[in-house]
Write a protein that holds these residues in place. Structure first.
Motif, PDB file in Angstrom:
ATOM      1  N   SER A  37       0.848  -1.071   0.287  1.00  0.00           N
ATOM      2  CA  SER A  37       0.077  -0.071   0.019  1.00  0.00           C
ATOM      3  C   SER A  37       1.115   1.381   0.067  1.00  0.00           C
ATOM      4  CB  SER A  37      -0.878   0.130   1.218  1.00  0.00           C
ATOM      5  OG  SER A  37      -0.147  -0.219   2.428  1.00  0.00           O
ATOM      6  N   GLY A  38       0.512   2.158  -0.640  1.00  0.00           N
ATOM      7  CA  GLY A  38       1.237   3.702  -0.894  1.00  0.00           C
ATOM      8  C   GLY A  38       2.618   3.215  -1.614  1.00  0.00           C
ATOM      9  N   ALA A  39       3.712   4.111  -1.370  1.00  0.00           N
ATOM     10  CA  ALA A  39       4.854   3.999  -2.311  1.00  0.00           C
ATOM     11  C   ALA A  39       5.559   2.678  -1.718  1.00  0.00           C
ATOM     12  CB  ALA A  39       5.461   5.279  -2.182  1.00  0.00           C
ATOM     13  N   SER A  40       5.447   2.536  -0.461  1.00  0.00           N
ATOM     14  CA  SER A  40       6.169   1.412   0.229  1.00  0.00           C
ATOM     15  C   SER A  40       5.398   1.179   1.375  1.00  0.00           C
ATOM     16  CB  SER A  40       7.656   1.646   0.577  1.00  0.00           C
ATOM     17  OG  SER A  40       7.722   2.919   1.322  1.00  0.00           O
ATOM     18  N   SER A  41       5.608  -0.261   1.856  1.00  0.00           N
ATOM     19  CA  SER A  41       5.005  -0.349   3.201  1.00  0.00           C
ATOM     20  C   SER A  41       5.610  -1.703   3.474  1.00  0.00           C
ATOM     21  CB  SER A  41       3.507  -1.003   2.959  1.00  0.00           C
ATOM     22  OG  SER A  41       3.345  -1.729   1.892  1.00  0.00           O
ATOM     23  N   THR A  42       5.453  -2.115   5.121  1.00  0.00           N
ATOM     24  CA  THR A  42       6.161  -2.996   5.570  1.00  0.00           C
ATOM     25  C   THR A  42       5.353  -3.904   6.619  1.00  0.00           C
ATOM     26  OG1 THR A  42       8.342  -1.899   5.495  1.00  0.00           O
ATOM     27  CG2 THR A  42       8.238  -3.587   7.137  1.00  0.00           C
ATOM     28  N   MET A  43       5.523  -5.262   6.791  1.00  0.00           N
ATOM     29  CA  MET A  43       4.815  -6.002   7.617  1.00  0.00           C
ATOM     30  C   MET A  43       5.772  -6.963   8.328  1.00  0.00           C
ATOM     31  SD  MET A  43       2.367  -8.780   5.936  1.00  0.00           S
ATOM     32  CE  MET A  43       2.971 -10.030   4.847  1.00  0.00           C
ATOM     33  N   THR A  44       5.624  -7.148   9.458  1.00  0.00           N
ATOM     34  CA  THR A  44       6.660  -7.921  10.389  1.00  0.00           C
ATOM     35  C   THR A  44       6.054  -8.928  11.206  1.00  0.00           C
ATOM     36  OG1 THR A  44       6.928  -6.587  12.419  1.00  0.00           O
ATOM     37  CG2 THR A  44       8.483  -6.119  10.239  1.00  0.00           C
ATOM     38  N   GLN A  45       6.505 -10.077  11.494  1.00  0.00           N
ATOM     39  CA  GLN A  45       6.302 -11.022  12.631  1.00  0.00           C
ATOM     40  C   GLN A  45       7.452 -11.543  13.516  1.00  0.00           C
ATOM     41  OE1 GLN A  45       3.700 -14.102  11.252  1.00  0.00           O
ATOM     42  NE2 GLN A  45       3.475 -15.238  13.261  1.00  0.00           N
ATOM     43  N   VAL A 128      12.995 -15.429  15.738  1.00  0.00           N
ATOM     44  CA  VAL A 128      13.052 -14.969  14.133  1.00  0.00           C
ATOM     45  C   VAL A 128      12.058 -13.950  13.811  1.00  0.00           C
ATOM     46  CG1 VAL A 128      12.906 -15.708  11.746  1.00  0.00           C
ATOM     47  CG2 VAL A 128      13.541 -17.346  13.589  1.00  0.00           C
ATOM     48  N   LEU A 129      12.841 -12.946  13.306  1.00  0.00           N
ATOM     49  CA  LEU A 129      12.029 -11.686  12.875  1.00  0.00           C
ATOM     50  C   LEU A 129      11.781 -11.691  11.409  1.00  0.00           C
ATOM     51  CD1 LEU A 129      11.007  -8.803  13.439  1.00  0.00           C
ATOM     52  CD2 LEU A 129      13.169  -7.856  12.768  1.00  0.00           C
ATOM     53  N   ILE A 130      10.613 -12.016  11.115  1.00  0.00           N
ATOM     54  CA  ILE A 130      10.204 -11.971   9.517  1.00  0.00           C
ATOM     55  C   ILE A 130       9.756 -10.634   9.093  1.00  0.00           C
ATOM     56  CG2 ILE A 130       8.808 -13.042   7.908  1.00  0.00           C
ATOM     57  CD1 ILE A 130       8.388 -15.679   9.860  1.00  0.00           C
ATOM     58  N   THR A 131      10.059 -10.332   8.092  1.00  0.00           N
ATOM     59  CA  THR A 131      10.128  -8.802   7.544  1.00  0.00           C
ATOM     60  C   THR A 131       9.621  -9.008   6.268  1.00  0.00           C
ATOM     61  OG1 THR A 131      11.377  -7.760   9.128  1.00  0.00           O
ATOM     62  CG2 THR A 131      10.816  -6.301   7.161  1.00  0.00           C
ATOM     63  N   ALA A 132       8.510  -8.347   5.719  1.00  0.00           N
ATOM     64  CA  ALA A 132       8.180  -8.125   4.348  1.00  0.00           C
ATOM     65  C   ALA A 132       7.884  -6.776   4.101  1.00  0.00           C
ATOM     66  CB  ALA A 132       6.734  -8.973   4.189  1.00  0.00           C
ATOM     67  N   ASN A 133       8.725  -6.407   2.850  1.00  0.00           N
ATOM     68  CA  ASN A 133       8.558  -5.033   2.293  1.00  0.00           C
ATOM     69  C   ASN A 133       7.684  -5.103   0.969  1.00  0.00           C
ATOM     70  OD1 ASN A 133      10.348  -3.740   4.475  1.00  0.00           O
ATOM     71  ND2 ASN A 133      12.069  -5.026   3.435  1.00  0.00           N
ATOM     72  N   PHE A 134       7.037  -4.052   0.711  1.00  0.00           N
ATOM     73  CA  PHE A 134       6.353  -4.011  -0.625  1.00  0.00           C
ATOM     74  C   PHE A 134       6.855  -2.493  -1.106  1.00  0.00           C
ATOM     75  CE2 PHE A 134       4.048  -6.633   2.176  1.00  0.00           C
ATOM     76  CZ  PHE A 134       3.484  -7.825   1.221  1.00  0.00           C
ATOM     77  N   VAL A 135       7.267  -2.696  -2.532  1.00  0.00           N
ATOM     78  CA  VAL A 135       7.885  -1.254  -2.930  1.00  0.00           C
ATOM     79  C   VAL A 135       6.925  -1.116  -4.401  1.00  0.00           C
ATOM     80  CG1 VAL A 135       9.810  -0.415  -3.897  1.00  0.00           C
ATOM     81  CG2 VAL A 135       9.950  -1.648  -1.858  1.00  0.00           C
ATOM     82  N   ARG A 136       6.746   0.039  -4.417  1.00  0.00           N
ATOM     83  CA  ARG A 136       5.715   0.523  -5.818  1.00  0.00           C
ATOM     84  C   ARG A 136       6.951   1.124  -6.688  1.00  0.00           C
ATOM     85  NH1 ARG A 136       1.560   4.769  -4.832  1.00  0.00           N
ATOM     86  NH2 ARG A 136       3.322   6.310  -4.842  1.00  0.00           N
ATOM     87  N   TYR A 137       6.825   0.682  -8.095  1.00  0.00           N
ATOM     88  CA  TYR A 137       7.453   1.666  -8.986  1.00  0.00           C
ATOM     89  C   TYR A 137       6.433   2.249 -10.082  1.00  0.00           C
ATOM     90  CZ  TYR A 137      12.361  -0.224  -8.822  1.00  0.00           C
ATOM     91  OH  TYR A 137      13.485  -0.724  -8.584  1.00  0.00           O
TER      92      TYR A 137
END
Length: 327
Positions: A37-45, A128-137
């Motif tokens: 969502s947006g230009a970039s977003s992150t979720m972690t668990q 364990v830190l799981i991080t997902a990044n989403f990047v918009r072009y």
């Protein structure tokens, strides 16, 4: 971060594509997928590893990591994923990185590419830190997609080996004593539970119990269940426990079927009635009657002599059981 329905509003179904854009498989992605969502977003668990600390510090645990990363047509919007293994203070011990899936990786097709890696879990890892990044072009939507994020810990299982023996391999006379020994050994890498039945009813119809059954270690408890006994408890890796009992053969006229049968089974598999043979019992000692004994024996009532009647024992039988624990 947001979620969208698979296969609706131009979002891809749960399909795997290759670099030519061809569909090469499908996967069970459920009803929805993750998107940015947006230009970039992150979720972690954060995943807690402390329940597996002992196995991890012994170097016995591997981590199987996988996910499906994807995007939309020829757009380079992407997702990326990291698994950071941390110690008790949060310090990074190892980081696994799933690189972005760009348009060229998908052959400019909407869909997913599977990323996977297996590593030994570093000793002292506690989370364990799981991080997902989403990047918009390309605006307006952030079309980096992600689905089926997975972390599975695996360790070598405990393995239970059971042997059941008697101390004689020749026919015995009335009044002779026979000792039976059951040995339970954990030959695996982690603790294993024991829940077995020592079948004694096929012995006690022809012999009197002199002693036992007795466990050599409190790790295994022997409990009565009718004429039989249950063997329950747990064994650490490398631990071995023996259970022994001794019987004395009854006079011929007081014997049941003149067949001494002793067995060990897993709980729920014990015979429903007194066994007359080892048929259907994988871990069993079977003592032939006088009529079928290797050395002919006579009924003392018929022969008029206090001779041997009917009971032999012997042999060694091994049954192995394997259990896997995952965390």
């Amino acid at each position: 971060m947001a979620t969208q329905a698979h296969g609706r509003n131009n979002y891809p179904a749960s399909v795997v594509v290759d670099s030519t854009g061809a569909t090469v498989g499908t996967f069970d992605g459920g009803a929805r997928l993750f998107t940015g969502s947006g230009a970039s977003s992150t979720m972690t668990q954060t995943v807690d590893l402390t329940p597996s600390a002992a196995l991890i510090d012994a170097g016995l645990v591997t981590a199987d990591m996988s996910a499906y990363l994807g995007g939309y047509l020829n757009q380079n919007d992407y997702s990326e994923l990291t698994y950071e293994f941390r110690d008790t203070s949060g310090g990074a011990l190892h980081t696994a990185h799933f690189a972005p899936v760009k348009a060229a990786d998908r052959g400019n097709a909407s869909g997913f590419v599977k990323r996977a890696e297996t590593i030994p879990v570093p000793p002292q890892a506690r989370s364990v830190l799981i991080t997902a990044n989403f990047v918009r072009y390309i605006a307006p939507a952030n079309d980096g997609y992600l689905d089926n994020i997975s972390l599975v810990l695996d360790a070598p299982p405990g393995e239970l080996q059971v042997t059941h023996t008697s101390d004689t391999t020749t026919p015995v006379s009335e009044g002779d004593e026979v000792t039976y020994t059951t040995t339970l050994t954990n030959t695996g890498k982690q603790r294993i539970d024991v829940d077995h039945v020592l079948v004694m009813s096929g012995v006690l119809d022809d012999a009197d119990l002199l002693s036992g059954p007795t466990s050599s270690d409190g790790a295994i408890t022997v409990s009565p269940t009718g004429a039989d006994r249950t063997l329950t408890g747990s064994l650490e890796p490398g631990q071995s426990v023996t259970v022994t009992f001794k019987v004395k053969t009854k006079p011929y006229a007081e014997q049941g079927d003149h067949q001494l049968v002793s067995a060990v089974t897993e709980a729920g598999s014990a015979p429903g009635q007194t066994p007359g043979s080892c048929d259907g019992l994988a871990l069993c000692t079977d003592v032939p009657s006088a009529d079928t004994a290797a050395v002919p024996l006579v009924n003392p009532v018929v022969g008029g002599v206090a001779a041997a009647t009917a009971l032999a024992a012997g042999g060694v039988f091994v049954l192995a059981r394997r259990r896997k624990t995952t965390a």
